[in-house]
Scaffold this active site. Structure first.
Site, PDB file in Angstrom:
ATOM      1  N   GLY A  12      -1.659  -7.034  -5.704  1.00  0.00           N
ATOM      2  CA  GLY A  12      -0.741  -7.393  -4.615  1.00  0.00           C
ATOM      3  C   GLY A  12      -1.236  -8.616  -3.875  1.00  0.00           C
ATOM      4  N   ALA A  13      -1.740  -9.596  -4.634  1.00  0.00           N
ATOM      5  CA  ALA A  13      -2.485 -10.697  -4.010  1.00  0.00           C
ATOM      6  C   ALA A  13      -1.655 -11.953  -3.785  1.00  0.00           C
ATOM      7  CB  ALA A  13      -3.714 -11.037  -4.859  1.00  0.00           C
ATOM      8  N   SER A  14      -0.335 -11.890  -3.976  1.00  0.00           N
ATOM      9  CA  SER A  14       0.452 -13.117  -3.813  1.00  0.00           C
ATOM     10  C   SER A  14       0.855 -13.365  -2.358  1.00  0.00           C
ATOM     11  CB  SER A  14       1.698 -13.075  -4.705  1.00  0.00           C
ATOM     12  OG  SER A  14       2.522 -12.000  -4.340  1.00  0.00           O
ATOM     13  N   VAL A  65       1.636  -2.350 -10.878  1.00  0.00           N
ATOM     14  CA  VAL A  65       0.458  -1.476 -10.792  1.00  0.00           C
ATOM     15  C   VAL A  65       0.782  -0.020 -11.126  1.00  0.00           C
ATOM     16  CG1 VAL A  65      -0.671  -2.975  -9.081  1.00  0.00           C
ATOM     17  CG2 VAL A  65       0.670  -0.995  -8.304  1.00  0.00           C
ATOM     18  N   ASN A  91      -5.012  -3.263  -3.485  1.00  0.00           N
ATOM     19  CA  ASN A  91      -4.305  -3.605  -2.245  1.00  0.00           C
ATOM     20  C   ASN A  91      -2.787  -3.422  -2.348  1.00  0.00           C
ATOM     21  OD1 ASN A  91      -3.828  -5.369   0.342  1.00  0.00           O
ATOM     22  ND2 ASN A  91      -2.699  -6.380  -1.309  1.00  0.00           N
ATOM     23  N   TYR A 156       4.374   7.552   2.812  1.00  0.00           N
ATOM     24  CA  TYR A 156       3.353   6.501   2.869  1.00  0.00           C
ATOM     25  C   TYR A 156       1.998   7.090   3.285  1.00  0.00           C
ATOM     26  CZ  TYR A 156       1.273   2.034   4.435  1.00  0.00           C
ATOM     27  OH  TYR A 156       0.468   0.944   4.624  1.00  0.00           O
ATOM     28  N   ALA A 158       0.969  10.151   3.022  1.00  0.00           N
ATOM     29  CA  ALA A 158       0.436  11.016   1.958  1.00  0.00           C
ATOM     30  C   ALA A 158      -0.212  10.167   0.867  1.00  0.00           C
ATOM     31  CB  ALA A 158       1.555  11.871   1.374  1.00  0.00           C
ATOM     32  N   ILE A 189      -1.184  -4.788  10.941  1.00  0.00           N
ATOM     33  CA  ILE A 189      -1.576  -6.153  10.575  1.00  0.00           C
ATOM     34  C   ILE A 189      -0.297  -6.979  10.459  1.00  0.00           C
ATOM     35  CG2 ILE A 189      -2.883  -7.550   8.936  1.00  0.00           C
ATOM     36  CD1 ILE A 189      -4.544  -5.266  10.268  1.00  0.00           C
TER      37      ILE A 189
HETATM   38  P1  NAI Z   1       2.988  -6.970   1.834  1.00  0.00           P
HETATM   39  O1  NAI Z   1       4.261  -6.238   1.653  1.00  0.00           O
HETATM   40  O2  NAI Z   1       2.999  -8.354   2.354  1.00  0.00           O
HETATM   41  O3  NAI Z   1       2.139  -6.984   0.477  1.00  0.00           O
HETATM   42  C1  NAI Z   1       2.160  -5.965  -0.469  1.00  0.00           C
HETATM   43  C2  NAI Z   1       1.878  -6.577  -1.820  1.00  0.00           C
HETATM   44  O4  NAI Z   1       1.920  -5.548  -2.822  1.00  0.00           O
HETATM   45  C3  NAI Z   1       2.936  -7.623  -2.208  1.00  0.00           C
HETATM   46  O5  NAI Z   1       2.307  -8.764  -2.724  1.00  0.00           O
HETATM   47  C4  NAI Z   1       3.745  -6.906  -3.284  1.00  0.00           C
HETATM   48  O6  NAI Z   1       4.330  -7.768  -4.211  1.00  0.00           O
HETATM   49  C5  NAI Z   1       2.667  -6.032  -3.925  1.00  0.00           C
HETATM   50  N1  NAI Z   1       3.253  -4.954  -4.691  1.00  0.00           N
HETATM   51  C6  NAI Z   1       4.173  -4.030  -4.281  1.00  0.00           C
HETATM   52  N2  NAI Z   1       4.512  -3.230  -5.304  1.00  0.00           N
HETATM   53  C7  NAI Z   1       3.792  -3.627  -6.385  1.00  0.00           C
HETATM   54  C8  NAI Z   1       3.701  -3.197  -7.736  1.00  0.00           C
HETATM   55  N3  NAI Z   1       4.431  -2.175  -8.196  1.00  0.00           N
HETATM   56  N4  NAI Z   1       2.856  -3.850  -8.557  1.00  0.00           N
HETATM   57  C9  NAI Z   1       2.134  -4.907  -8.121  1.00  0.00           C
HETATM   58  N5  NAI Z   1       2.161  -5.355  -6.853  1.00  0.00           N
HETATM   59  C10 NAI Z   1       2.990  -4.725  -6.004  1.00  0.00           C
HETATM   60  O7  NAI Z   1       2.125  -6.030   2.773  1.00  0.00           O
HETATM   61  P2  NAI Z   1       0.655  -6.123   3.351  1.00  0.00           P
HETATM   62  O8  NAI Z   1       0.759  -5.791   4.758  1.00  0.00           O
HETATM   63  O9  NAI Z   1      -0.045  -7.345   2.933  1.00  0.00           O
HETATM   64  O10 NAI Z   1       0.010  -4.839   2.627  1.00  0.00           O
HETATM   65  C11 NAI Z   1      -1.110  -4.875   1.784  1.00  0.00           C
HETATM   66  C12 NAI Z   1      -1.721  -3.485   1.734  1.00  0.00           C
HETATM   67  O11 NAI Z   1      -2.204  -3.132   3.026  1.00  0.00           O
HETATM   68  C13 NAI Z   1      -0.718  -2.389   1.339  1.00  0.00           C
HETATM   69  O12 NAI Z   1      -1.359  -1.436   0.518  1.00  0.00           O
HETATM   70  C14 NAI Z   1      -0.362  -1.776   2.680  1.00  0.00           C
HETATM   71  O13 NAI Z   1       0.070  -0.454   2.544  1.00  0.00           O
HETATM   72  C15 NAI Z   1      -1.692  -1.877   3.398  1.00  0.00           C
HETATM   73  N6  NAI Z   1      -1.601  -1.781   4.823  1.00  0.00           N
HETATM   74  C16 NAI Z   1      -0.892  -2.706   5.554  1.00  0.00           C
HETATM   75  C17 NAI Z   1      -0.814  -2.585   6.913  1.00  0.00           C
HETATM   76  C18 NAI Z   1      -0.084  -3.544   7.772  1.00  0.00           C
HETATM   77  O14 NAI Z   1       0.007  -3.313   8.977  1.00  0.00           O
HETATM   78  N7  NAI Z   1       0.447  -4.634   7.263  1.00  0.00           N
HETATM   79  C19 NAI Z   1      -1.474  -1.462   7.618  1.00  0.00           C
HETATM   80  C20 NAI Z   1      -2.181  -0.565   6.764  1.00  0.00           C
HETATM   81  C21 NAI Z   1      -2.240  -0.736   5.421  1.00  0.00           C
END
Ligand code: NAI
Length: 248
Positions: A12-14, A65, A91, A156, A158, A189
């Protein structure tokens, strides 16, 4: 702290936290495999930034993933391209919020498939490599919701609590082989995920944060980089909150 010569997989690094983690690891000298779901352009831009920041090599790999076989193919490709894998950051994550009594089954399944099963898939394929290589570092991105629960996020929470269970169990299995497994539990975040919340929900969240600000992706990336480094070699099975005090 440096990660020269190490190769990191970041899922999820894009964008968001994943992009910040990839760039932070790159700035410490790691080679980075940027795993992305959909946007090749954004992934390529993250790779370019990683190279500017000091990564000897950065490459993008498209992979869902949640797909066990695709994850295996991706890990094999990274290993072939870089000659090995040393660090894994799980991530990638999604949310489909709603109250449990009316939650659609599909929304439960989709969140668990990506967040929990997706984390398992990379752990499953990378941990074997780390054991064979005699060491490795794993950081799984959980959430404060996985620690405390959150109304409207049962699916989420869970999945994120499940990640903590995976983290602690695998940590016990591999600690004696120089492989550490930790989780980071971010609070709120400032990323696309939280920008999608209503203004009211964001204000409610802000009022609960002791630091009185949302976190930045870099705040999470710094904790991940530390846990990925040699300096954290005696830390395993832990859940590190990066939440500005929201869980206090
Ligand atoms: P985001 O929505 O910007 O990034 C999530 C990333 O995961 C995206 O790049 C997306 O394309 C990728 N992704 C989603 N489904 C996928 C799949 N099936 N295969 C490959 N990649 C996939 O969100 P954010 O905030 O950067 O989240 C990153 C991580 O941090 C997540 O696991 C999120 O649950 C966690 N997190 C975020 C918080 C926040 O406040 N933003 C708080 C707590 C945890």
């Amino acid at each position: 702290m440096n990660l020269n010569g190490k190769t990191a997989i970041v899922t999820g690094a894009s964008r968001g936290i994943g992009a910040a983690v990839a760039e932070r690891l790159a700035s410490l000298g790691a080679n980075v495999a940027v795993i992305y779901a959909g946007s090749a352009e954004r992934a390529a831009a993250v790779c370019a930034r990683c190279r500017e920041l000091g990564s000897a090599a950065a490459r993008a790999y498209q992979c869902d993933v949640a797909d066990f076989d695709a994850v295996k193919r991706t890990v094999d490709a990274v290993r072939a391209d870089f000659g090995g894998v040393d660090l894994l950051v799980n991530n990638a994550g999604v949310n489909r919020d709603g109250l449990l009594p009316t939650m659609r089954e599909a929304d439960f399944d989709a969140v668990v498939a990506v967040n929990l099963k997706g984390t398992f898939n990379f752990l499953r394929h990378c941990s074997r490599l780390f054991l064979r290589a005699g060491g490795g570092r794993i950081v799984n991105i959980s959430s404060v919701a996985g620690v405390t629960g959150n109304a409207g996020q049962a699916n989420y929470a869970a999945s994120k609590a499940g990640i903590i269970g995976l983290t602690k169990s695998l940590a016990r299995e591999v600690a004696s082989r120089n492989v550490t497994v930790n989780a980071v539990a971010p609070g709120f975040i400032d990323t696309d995920m939280t920008r999608a919340m209503s203004e009211k929900a964001r204000e409610a969240a802000l009022s609960r944060i002791a630091s009185k600000r949302l976190g930045r992706p870099e705040d999470v990336a710094n904790a991940v980089a530390f846990l990925a480094s040699d300096a954290a070699g005696y830390i395993t099975g832990q859940v590190i909150g990066v939440d500005g005090g929201i869980s206090l």
